[in-house]
Design a protein around this motif. Structure first.
Motif, mmCIF file in Angstrom:
data_model
loop_
_atom_site.group_PDB
_atom_site.id
_atom_site.type_symbol
_atom_site.label_atom_id
_atom_site.label_comp_id
_atom_site.label_asym_id
_atom_site.label_seq_id
_atom_site.Cartn_x
_atom_site.Cartn_y
_atom_site.Cartn_z
ATOM 1 N N LEU A 247 0.606 -1.281 -0.020
ATOM 2 C CA LEU A 247 0.118 0.191 -0.139
ATOM 3 C C LEU A 247 0.778 1.324 -0.168
ATOM 4 O O LEU A 247 1.664 1.114 0.916
ATOM 5 C CB LEU A 247 -0.737 -0.038 1.427
ATOM 6 C CG LEU A 247 -2.236 -0.825 1.332
ATOM 7 C CD1 LEU A 247 -3.034 -0.458 2.643
ATOM 8 C CD2 LEU A 247 -2.683 -0.978 0.430
ATOM 9 N N PRO A 249 1.580 5.509 0.263
ATOM 10 C CA PRO A 249 0.585 5.860 1.217
ATOM 11 C C PRO A 249 -0.272 6.941 0.281
ATOM 12 O O PRO A 249 -0.164 7.212 0.076
ATOM 13 C CB PRO A 249 2.314 7.129 1.243
ATOM 14 C CG PRO A 249 3.251 6.734 1.209
ATOM 15 C CD PRO A 249 2.754 5.827 0.097
ATOM 16 N N ALA A 298 -4.769 -4.788 11.305
ATOM 17 C CA ALA A 298 -4.588 -3.252 10.796
ATOM 18 C C ALA A 298 -4.974 -2.299 12.158
ATOM 19 O O ALA A 298 -5.080 -1.189 12.478
ATOM 20 C CB ALA A 298 -6.040 -2.823 10.042
ATOM 21 N N LEU A 303 -3.842 1.461 11.049
ATOM 22 C CA LEU A 303 -4.276 1.981 10.040
ATOM 23 C C LEU A 303 -6.325 2.327 10.118
ATOM 24 O O LEU A 303 -6.575 1.343 10.567
ATOM 25 C CB LEU A 303 -4.360 1.073 9.651
ATOM 26 C CG LEU A 303 -2.743 0.663 9.046
ATOM 27 C CD1 LEU A 303 -1.768 -0.347 8.410
ATOM 28 C CD2 LEU A 303 -1.746 2.422 8.451
ATOM 29 N N ASN A 337 -3.770 3.843 4.337
ATOM 30 C CA ASN A 337 -2.226 3.998 4.980
ATOM 31 C C ASN A 337 -2.251 4.974 5.009
ATOM 32 O O ASN A 337 -2.038 5.804 4.281
ATOM 33 C CB ASN A 337 -1.184 3.437 3.975
ATOM 34 C CG ASN A 337 -0.148 3.752 4.492
ATOM 35 O OD1 ASN A 337 0.351 4.289 5.023
ATOM 36 N ND2 ASN A 337 1.077 3.312 3.007
ATOM 37 N N ASN A 338 -2.697 5.925 5.800
ATOM 38 C CA ASN A 338 -2.372 7.043 6.358
ATOM 39 C C ASN A 338 -0.680 7.492 6.590
ATOM 40 O O ASN A 338 -0.587 9.029 7.603
ATOM 41 C CB ASN A 338 -2.935 7.695 7.238
ATOM 42 C CG ASN A 338 -2.923 7.460 8.856
ATOM 43 O OD1 ASN A 338 -2.393 6.350 8.377
ATOM 44 N ND2 ASN A 338 -3.716 7.335 10.204
ATOM 45 N N THR A 339 0.102 7.013 6.780
ATOM 46 C CA THR A 339 1.683 6.542 6.405
ATOM 47 C C THR A 339 2.074 7.819 5.810
ATOM 48 O O THR A 339 1.268 8.025 4.975
ATOM 49 C CB THR A 339 2.199 5.801 7.392
ATOM 50 O OG1 THR A 339 2.459 5.262 6.384
ATOM 51 C CG2 THR A 339 1.620 5.101 8.113
ATOM 52 N N VAL A 343 3.582 0.925 3.303
ATOM 53 C CA VAL A 343 3.004 -0.513 4.034
ATOM 54 C C VAL A 343 2.473 -1.727 3.335
ATOM 55 O O VAL A 343 2.223 -1.752 2.088
ATOM 56 C CB VAL A 343 1.549 -0.135 4.352
ATOM 57 C CG1 VAL A 343 0.908 -1.180 5.306
ATOM 58 C CG2 VAL A 343 1.634 1.255 5.563
ATOM 59 N N ILE A 358 2.240 -6.952 9.609
ATOM 60 C CA ILE A 358 2.216 -5.327 8.769
ATOM 61 C C ILE A 358 2.887 -4.765 8.901
ATOM 62 O O ILE A 358 3.342 -4.155 10.197
ATOM 63 C CB ILE A 358 0.701 -4.802 9.106
ATOM 64 C CG1 ILE A 358 -0.463 -5.122 8.433
ATOM 65 C CG2 ILE A 358 0.865 -3.296 8.219
ATOM 66 C CD1 ILE A 358 -1.671 -4.628 9.041
ATOM 67 N N GLY A 360 6.011 -1.503 8.259
ATOM 68 C CA GLY A 360 5.635 0.140 7.772
ATOM 69 C C GLY A 360 6.943 0.542 8.356
ATOM 70 O O GLY A 360 7.236 0.099 8.578
#
Length: 403
Positions: A247, A249, A298, A303, A337-339, A343, A358, A360
């Protein structure tokens, strides 16, 4: 006589233009069916010989086809086929006849030019090879099986507590029809070295795509009953499809989209699923355990989950309230994926355990996530239904119910 003078004049002009001191006359042309001087077939001189004599000369001086091999190469690979394996034989007489006709075709002037060219630059003609097309096809099938390799995406793994990125590998695919065509053409021309036609297949995920991943954000495992063969099969198939998902960003993950249709033609089997408040057999039973395991991973990875649906009743493999179900294309599990980094999701089935990791980059304000459930037992109600098909006063239990 006029034609003779014209040919002689043309020959002299050609010789003067090329700076040659060789005198050419009509006597140079051979009208007796013999090879002109300067001609070789597969390196054997045949000048002054008839096709039949040339064929005997080739047969006596060249190695037997039993000792020769066809070599096929591409992409740093090599495959050797001994000529007897494809029933290959040198076609001596046919090759000699074809070679001779090349020099004595066309009109007088064309023939004269061919002879002049020979004096300036000797020519080596091909020795044709007859062969079994069926045997060649069998060999190309073997080459295809031996050479073809699937691509391997770059992956993330955890080794001794440290995140490691495993580099990708290119795949290789042989073009069967074009390779076969090249081999047929080469053998017909007496060529025993052929370049196959193939292509490298690039992976979907490279090490560059995974650059920056340095932490395992979450790990979650659930167990299942291995003796339920069809259900176990569906879990393993869905897990393998989920494994290796990347995933970017800001990208939204959809489990329905990742798995695709759960159908018999896509490899799924019948196993128990919830239909309303009852269990029934249907294609793809068991994939909700994958959805549930991923849902919990998750959450632990922090996430944001933007779509999740629970089962109508509690399931056995997680505490109440921690399950997730998907169905068709109308019930889905989605998170984002809010980073600021990629991910990566890995999913693995070992024995009776499904584990989803997971990976990241941890957020600056890192938090510890803990999931708990509160249980409240709800006793089933007793529902009485009148049924005039049974004797009056009789009671039959349809379902014992469960809390």
């Amino acid at each position: 006589m006029h034609l003779f003078r014209k040919a002689l004049l043309f020959s002299i002009i050609l010789l003067l233009l090329t700076g040659s001191s060789v005198f050419v006359s009509a006597a140079t042309l051979n009208t007796t069916g013999l090879f002109p001087q300067g001609v070789t077939i597969k390196g054997i001189p045949v000048g002054g010989l008839s096709p039949a004599e040339a064929a005997l000369e080739l047969q006596s001086r060249l190695p037997s086809p039993d000792k020769e091999s066809l070599v096929i190469t591409d992409a740093g690979k090599s495959y050797t086929i001994k000529l007897p394996e494809i029933e290959a034989l040198y076609d001596y007489l046919s090759s000699a006849d074809d070679a001779l006709s090349c020099f004595y075709k066309g009109n007088y002037i064309s023939q004269l030019i061919n002879v002049l060219r020979l004096q300036a630059k000797p020519v080596d003609m091909a020795l044709r090879i007859s062969f079994s097309k069926e045997k060649v096809e069998e060999k190309v099938v073997s080459i295809q099986k031996e050479w073809e390799t699937p691509f391997v995406d770059a992956a993330v793994t955890l080794s001794e507590g440290k995140v490691t990125i495993i580099p990708e590998k290119e795949g290789y695919q042989l073009d069967f029809e074009k390779t076969l065509e090249r081999i047929f053409s080469a053998l017909s021309e007496g060529n025993l070295n052929v370049a196959a036609v193939g292509r490298f297949i690039k992976p979907n995920i490279t090490s560059d795509d995974l650059a920056g991943i340095n932490s395992m954000l979450a790990e979650y495992s659930t167990t299942f009953d291995k003796s339920a063969v069809n259900r176990s099969h569906n879990i393993a198939l869905a897990s393998a499809t989920l494994n290796g998902c990347l995933l970017k960003p800001g990208e939204i993950f959809s489990l329905n989209k990742r798995l695709g249709p759960r159908l018999a033609v896509t490899g799924y089997l019948q196993a128990p699923v919830f239909v309303g408040n009852q269990l029934a057999l249907d294609i793809g039973g068991g994939i909700c355990q994958v959805a549930t395991t991923l849902y919990n991973a998750a959450i632990l990875a922090d996430l944001p989950v933007i779509e999740r649906h629970p089962h109508p009743l509690p399931v056995s493999y997680v505490a109440p309230g921690l399950d997730a179900t998907i169905a068709g294309d109308y019930l889905d599990l989605k998170f984002i994926n809010n980073t600021d980094a990629p991910v990566y999701i890995s999913s693995l089935v070992e024995n009776d355990t499904l584990t989803i990791n997971i990976y990241g980059v941890k957020k600056e304000n890192d938090r510890n996530i803990r999931i708990t459930s509160e249980k409240h037992v709800i006793d089933p109600e007793v529902v009485i239904i009148e049924d005039h098909s049974i004797p009056e006063g009789a009671i039959e239990e349809i379902s014992a119910g469960s809390p």
